[in-house]
Design a protein around this motif. Structure first.
Motif, PDB file in Angstrom:
ATOM      1  N   ASN A  34       0.811  -1.222   0.000  1.00  0.00           N
ATOM      2  CA  ASN A  34       0.000   0.000   0.000  1.00  0.00           C
ATOM      3  C   ASN A  34       0.847   1.277   0.000  1.00  0.00           C
ATOM      4  N   SER A  36       2.351   4.516  -1.459  1.00  0.00           N
ATOM      5  CA  SER A  36       1.877   5.421  -2.507  1.00  0.00           C
ATOM      6  C   SER A  36       3.003   6.288  -3.063  1.00  0.00           C
ATOM      7  N   LYS A  51      -0.630   4.831   1.699  1.00  0.00           N
ATOM      8  CA  LYS A  51      -1.945   5.404   1.413  1.00  0.00           C
ATOM      9  C   LYS A  51      -2.622   5.854   2.699  1.00  0.00           C
ATOM     10  N   GLY A  52      -3.079   7.109   2.712  1.00  0.00           N
ATOM     11  CA  GLY A  52      -3.783   7.648   3.865  1.00  0.00           C
ATOM     12  C   GLY A  52      -2.882   8.152   4.978  1.00  0.00           C
ATOM     13  N   MET A  53      -1.566   8.138   4.773  1.00  0.00           N
ATOM     14  CA  MET A  53      -0.622   8.594   5.795  1.00  0.00           C
ATOM     15  C   MET A  53       0.214   9.734   5.208  1.00  0.00           C
TER      16      MET A  53
END
Length: 131
Positions: A34, A36, A51-53
């Motif tokens: 995951n 990115s 992703k999302g961090m």
């Protein structure tokens, strides 16, 4: 906050593992699926994002040949280090463990403990496949 990955056995000498992990560009090969973003920022520094961090920049802080590599946060909101311990099992095998040590307030620690634990477990699990 201190976290430890499981110890993993690598069928390579501690010199080979150390050489591989001393080259920061090789960290891309052990990152989770995951991821990115991954960018090498110099001989001793890289940036990655999951992703999302938020983006995380790690810089090599210390090396003890064939046994230890310490990466530390280079800026950002969290002060932490990620230490790779490499121990010789025999001439063709070594044991690797990642140690996370962060100076993190308790509220932030509750939020990031799960993702950081999963990250260091994934990194350590991927080391034997990548080296």
């Amino acid at each position: 906050m201190n976290l430890e990955s499981p110890k993993v056995t690598v069928t390579k000498s501690e010199e080979e593992v150390f050489k591989f992990l001393s080259d920061v560009k090789n960290f891309e090969a052990i990152m989770p699926e995951n991821i990115s973003k991954f960018e090498v920022l110099g001989d001793d520094k890289f940036l990655f994002a999951l992703k999302g961090m938020p983006d995380i920049v790690l810089k090599k802080k210390e090396e003890v040949p064939h046994n230890k590599i310490v990466l530390g946060a280079a800026g950002g909101k969290i002060d932490f280090s990620l230490t790779t311990q490499i121990n010789k099992i025999d001439n063709g095998a070594s044991e690797v463990q990642l140690l996370f040590d962060g100076n993190i307030n308790p509220m932030m620690a509750m939020m990031i403990k799960g993702p950081i634990t999963k990250l260091i477990e994934t990194l350590s699990t991927n080391i034997p496949k990548a080296v």
